[in-house]
Design an enzyme around this catalytic site. Sequence first.
Site, PDB file in Angstrom:
ATOM      1  N   TRP A   1      77.385  57.012 -21.719  1.00 30.91           N
ATOM      2  CA  TRP A   1      78.822  56.783 -21.474  1.00 30.91           C
ATOM      3  C   TRP A   1      79.439  57.911 -20.659  1.00 30.91           C
ATOM      4  O   TRP A   1      80.544  58.348 -20.955  1.00 30.91           O
ATOM      5  CB  TRP A   1      79.611  56.629 -22.779  1.00 30.91           C
ATOM      6  CG  TRP A   1      79.026  55.695 -23.774  1.00 30.91           C
ATOM      7  CD1 TRP A   1      78.636  55.997 -25.046  1.00 30.91           C
ATOM      8  CD2 TRP A   1      78.764  54.294 -23.599  1.00 30.91           C
ATOM      9  NE1 TRP A   1      78.142  54.886 -25.670  1.00 30.91           N
ATOM     10  CE2 TRP A   1      78.199  53.819 -24.802  1.00 30.91           C
ATOM     11  CE3 TRP A   1      78.933  53.399 -22.542  1.00 30.91           C
ATOM     12  CZ2 TRP A   1      77.820  52.488 -24.976  1.00 30.91           C
ATOM     13  CZ3 TRP A   1      78.537  52.076 -22.721  1.00 30.91           C
ATOM     14  CH2 TRP A   1      78.003  51.640 -23.922  1.00 30.91           C
TER      15      TRP A   1
ATOM     16  N   GLY B   1     101.566  33.457 -21.725  1.00 37.15           N
ATOM     17  CA  GLY B   1     100.958  32.173 -22.063  1.00 37.15           C
ATOM     18  C   GLY B   1      99.685  31.941 -21.264  1.00 37.15           C
ATOM     19  O   GLY B   1      98.923  32.875 -21.021  1.00 37.15           O
TER      20      GLY B   1
ATOM     21  N   GLU C   1      87.089  59.569 -26.732  1.00 35.02           N
ATOM     22  CA  GLU C   1      87.729  60.840 -27.129  1.00 35.02           C
ATOM     23  C   GLU C   1      88.074  60.859 -28.618  1.00 35.02           C
ATOM     24  O   GLU C   1      89.094  61.395 -29.031  1.00 35.02           O
ATOM     25  CB  GLU C   1      88.974  61.068 -26.264  1.00 35.02           C
ATOM     26  CG  GLU C   1      89.318  62.530 -25.992  1.00 35.02           C
ATOM     27  CD  GLU C   1      88.218  63.289 -25.273  1.00 35.02           C
ATOM     28  OE1 GLU C   1      87.508  62.707 -24.430  1.00 35.02           O
ATOM     29  OE2 GLU C   1      88.059  64.482 -25.575  1.00 35.02           O
TER      30      GLU C   1
END
Lengths: 262, 386
Positions: B155, B341, B365
Amino acid sequence: MKVLVTVKEVAEVGDDFAIEGTEIAESDLEYDLNEWDDYAIEAGVRLAEDGIADEVVALTIGPERSEETIRMALAKGADRAVRVWDDAIADSFLDVDTKVDLLEAVVDEEEPDLVLTGVQAADDAFGATGVALAERIGFEHAAVVNDLELDADAGVANVRRELEGGVEELTEVDVPAVLTVQTGLNEPRYASLRGIRQAQRKEIATKDLADVGLSPDDVEGALTVTSMYEPESESDAEIIEGDADEAAGRLAEVLREKGVEA
Amino acid sequence: MDFDLTDEQKQLREEVRRFADNEIRPIASEHDREESYPYEVVEKAAEMGLIAPHVPVEYGGVGYSAIENAIIIEELFAVDPGIGLCISGAGFGAEAIMEFGTEEQKEEVLPAVTSGESLLGSAISEPQAGSDVTSIATRAEKDGDEWVLNGSKMWITNGTVGDYFVVLCETDPEIEDRYSGYSQILVEADRDGFEAEKITGKMGVRASDTAEVYLDDVRVPEENLVGQRGMGFLQLMQFFDETRTAIAAQGVGIAKGATERALEYAQEREQFDRPISDFQAIKHKLAEMRTNTEAARWLTYCSAWSVDADPDRATALASMAKEFASRIAVEAADEAVQIHGGAGYVDDHDVERLYRDAKITQIYEGTTEIQKNIIARELLGDGIGV
């Protein structure tokens, strides 16, 4: 060379606004730097960055609120600013002649070599202040300038002017001069974060009527606003969107509806 | 007590908003769909000084405090969290170099980052080490005057686009203290053995580059150690108050952006012969979104203020701000889609993008759950630990 850039804080309205008497309701107004003046500031700052201008001074006529706008000119690189305002100015409608009275007084004091103004202001759109100022102070001028090269040694500004009907004029203007700047002259920068920080410490000198040697009678303009209304639209304009195929299809449809036959 | 921003902060907000509207808004959807890194706009942001503005002036930054950082992040994220993250994250790891780096490291890395010439990244997480940071397995061993790094990082923001990474690794496994024995080491992406593989298919913030980074016998000079050997984890911990405040600001921005979009749509969209903003059900939604955004903003500002002014309170405030603002972001994006919507369920309107983008703020974090642990720990006076 000293460059004076006139800037104006203009009022802007959204789609919905209310009219109160001869004015648009204050709560519906937002204020911003006049778009054309942004290009004039950029031109002035670039002259300084190119070593042609020694000092760039921003000049505005406006109330205290307009310091937000003029500080943006300082953040983009103008060295200092002058703001002219007086309660007597607030009470009358500022016509071109009165603006020129005020600007002239500052020009006399600052003695610039070059004055840059926007072609027009986005709110009242007179489009006359720059050239009227040139006439008054006896400077050469060029209006609607969309390209500028300044030869400081020869004292000549080579400019391109955008005229009606797609005509462009290349011309030379002797300095000292007033140039009114058209959009597209350059690509105005964003104020950098450092510029914003530095701008807080730059001087904005405020001057009232007495400071510029004028009296309240001098700023009583010849113009008054007699009414304010929203014109009724007589027809609608349709902007056709989409790719060429879709747009052509829709255009053909509209023409057929209007009775145009091949 | 004064709740007004300074003139400088107001001007900053206005100009960043103008930048985001003009430069980011028109290209946001394209970079989201293509998962492409917006090099051009990051360059323009660097020209303006938006990259790592907290870096001191002598190293090319502006020396801004956490409050100004929060203002910038809020405005960028209100327009687009994906590109906002590319800009606000282009200097990830800079604080470690600023605080603990050698003069040489500062001079080499910081001006390059603030000018937009180089991108920086911070490599902490691993496949097996997320919230549990001290379980990292990446090792750095000393070999002569070099560090040799082995392991993989997960990551990693800017993984395939970054030029430098501050890598957290274990250097002294024999130390028994749970928090010691880790070090931060600066690794250049062009070193032999450094490889990054882009992670695609993210739910949101898709313009931002995320990668898995592999370190296979990567050799760097011993001078690349950032700060003190063995103190890496403790060094890292010092920045959580600031970085979590920054994530809170991201949440505030997303909530603000969602509210603005919902407000505009509700006034345009007509049903039963009137704008849907005339219906009380919609009005109440908008009122709640606006109120929550305002509350999150001031909690975030308070946290940012405490980073400099009251560090003892900063840890709890940063976690509260991060937890609350990220939750508000997710809720506001959800309501914005609801107000749109069917139109909000397709990508014609970008509330759909905000809805996907918002979620990450509750995860990275330090997850929401970790933040609550910290808040409770501070409340109960348990001291360090999670």
